[in-house]
Scaffold this active site. Structure first.
Site, PDB file in Angstrom:
ATOM      1  N   GLY A   1      -0.300  -5.706   0.540  1.00  0.00           N
ATOM      2  CA  GLY A   1      -1.486  -5.136  -0.507  1.00  0.00           C
ATOM      3  C   GLY A   1      -1.406  -5.330  -1.084  1.00  0.00           C
ATOM      4  O   GLY A   1      -2.025  -6.283  -1.702  1.00  0.00           O
TER       5      GLY A   1
ATOM      6  N   GLU B   1       2.921  -6.083   7.637  1.00  0.00           N
ATOM      7  CA  GLU B   1       2.746  -5.050   7.651  1.00  0.00           C
ATOM      8  C   GLU B   1       2.814  -5.273   9.601  1.00  0.00           C
ATOM      9  O   GLU B   1       3.328  -3.662  10.279  1.00  0.00           O
ATOM     10  CB  GLU B   1       1.050  -4.978   8.145  1.00  0.00           C
ATOM     11  CG  GLU B   1       0.236  -4.979   6.589  1.00  0.00           C
ATOM     12  CD  GLU B   1       0.272  -6.079   5.430  1.00  0.00           C
ATOM     13  OE1 GLU B   1      -0.389  -6.442   4.625  1.00  0.00           O
ATOM     14  OE2 GLU B   1       0.930  -7.414   6.163  1.00  0.00           O
TER      15      GLU B   1
ATOM     16  N   ALA C   1       1.001  -1.335  -0.074  1.00  0.00           N
ATOM     17  CA  ALA C   1      -0.141  -0.363  -0.268  1.00  0.00           C
ATOM     18  C   ALA C   1       1.028   1.121   0.089  1.00  0.00           C
ATOM     19  O   ALA C   1       2.000   1.266   0.191  1.00  0.00           O
ATOM     20  CB  ALA C   1      -0.913  -0.374   1.081  1.00  0.00           C
TER      21      ALA C   1
ATOM     22  N   GLU D   1      -2.010  -9.580  -1.231  1.00  0.00           N
ATOM     23  CA  GLU D   1      -3.401  -9.423  -0.830  1.00  0.00           C
ATOM     24  C   GLU D   1      -4.211  -9.645  -2.525  1.00  0.00           C
ATOM     25  O   GLU D   1      -5.481 -10.654  -2.619  1.00  0.00           O
ATOM     26  CB  GLU D   1      -3.904  -8.564   0.261  1.00  0.00           C
ATOM     27  CG  GLU D   1      -3.749  -8.390   1.005  1.00  0.00           C
ATOM     28  CD  GLU D   1      -3.729  -7.803   2.413  1.00  0.00           C
ATOM     29  OE1 GLU D   1      -4.478  -7.990   3.031  1.00  0.00           O
ATOM     30  OE2 GLU D   1      -3.365  -6.389   2.255  1.00  0.00           O
TER      31      GLU D   1
END
Length: 258
Positions: free
Chosen positions: A110, A133, A65, A113
């Protein structure tokens, strides 16, 4: 319409490229919104039979992200961002047309993911996967805790997410996170070849497979009942008639998705 995503459509397959190479293709809110739009295209355009998601450049699929956007978020803002990501990725996972991630380089946070939301993953030899994370004082928020556990098992998922470590393409293949590993130059041609093979099959049956397999991990559904419904529904399709007739007649079927 698209500033951070590029598209290429050929022979029924839509190539979707996250195009922020200067930021390692990091997912900011603009990228997420553009992803939502292009996913809607895949759902609505009958000419699109499947899609590949990849990243621009040689270094990264999506390196995570955009962390710079996190600094201004409150708890409620964090919830809304995670909800946006989860909703978009669930749309990919639930799409009746196949989505395949072609992972070239880093797929972290992300990005991992996003890759896991696709129906399966193909990786280049230089691919790296991880959910780091915890290094930021966070947990994965776009469905990573759930999908990683489903794909590689509880123990490995726990270790990977709690240490924040990365794994290489060979380990990802051994652990079941990816289906294939190819040299970087072969990644997209090989991924396209797999999708072209899927495209030659009955579209409604492919959609049924996606629905049944997704039901396997949905605690609110009885996967066996979903399979019964999908199997029965196939008998009302022209594609089933064509497929069985072609088999008996020893010829290739001509599926129409009806």
């Amino acid at each position: 319409m698209y500033q951070m995503i590029s598209k290429q459509f050929e022979d029924g397959i839509l190539m979707i490229t996250i195009n922020r190479p200067e930021k390692m293709n990091a997912l900011n809110q603009q990228v997420l919104k553009e992803l939502a739009l292009v996913i809607d295209e895949v759902y609505s355009d009958r000419n699109i039979k499947g899609a590949i998601i990849t990243g621009a450049g040689e270094k990264a699929f999506v390196a995570g992200a955009d962390i710079s956007e996190f600094l201004t978020l409150s708890e409620q803002g964090g919830r809304e961002l995670a909800k946006l990501g989860q909703t978009i990725f669930q749309r990919i996972e639930s799409c009746p047309k196949p989505f395949v991630a072609a992972v070239n380089g880093f797929a972290l946070g992300g990005g991992c993911e996003l890759a896991m939301a696709c129906h399966f993953r193909v990786a280049s030899e230089n691919a790296k996967f991880g959910q780091p994370e915890v290094n930021l004082g966070l947990v994965p928020g776009y469905g990573g805790t759930q999908r990683l556990t489903q794909l590689i098992g509880k123990g490995k998922a726990m270790e990977l997410m709690m240490t924040g470590d990365m794994i290489n393409a060979a380990d990802a293949l051994a652990w079941g996170l990816v289906n294939h590993v190819f040299p970087a130059a072969e990644l997209l041609p090989k991924t396209l070849a797999i999708l072209q093979k899927i495209k030659s099959k009955a579209p409604l049956a492919v959609a049924g497979v996606i629905k049944c397999v997704n039901a396997c991990v949905d605690k609110q559904l009885n996967g066996y009942e979903v399979e019964l419904d999908e199997f029965a529904a196939c008998f009302g399709t022209k594609d089933m008639e064509e497929g069985t007739a072609a088999f008996i007649q020893k010829r290739l079927p001509n599926f129409t998705g009806k």
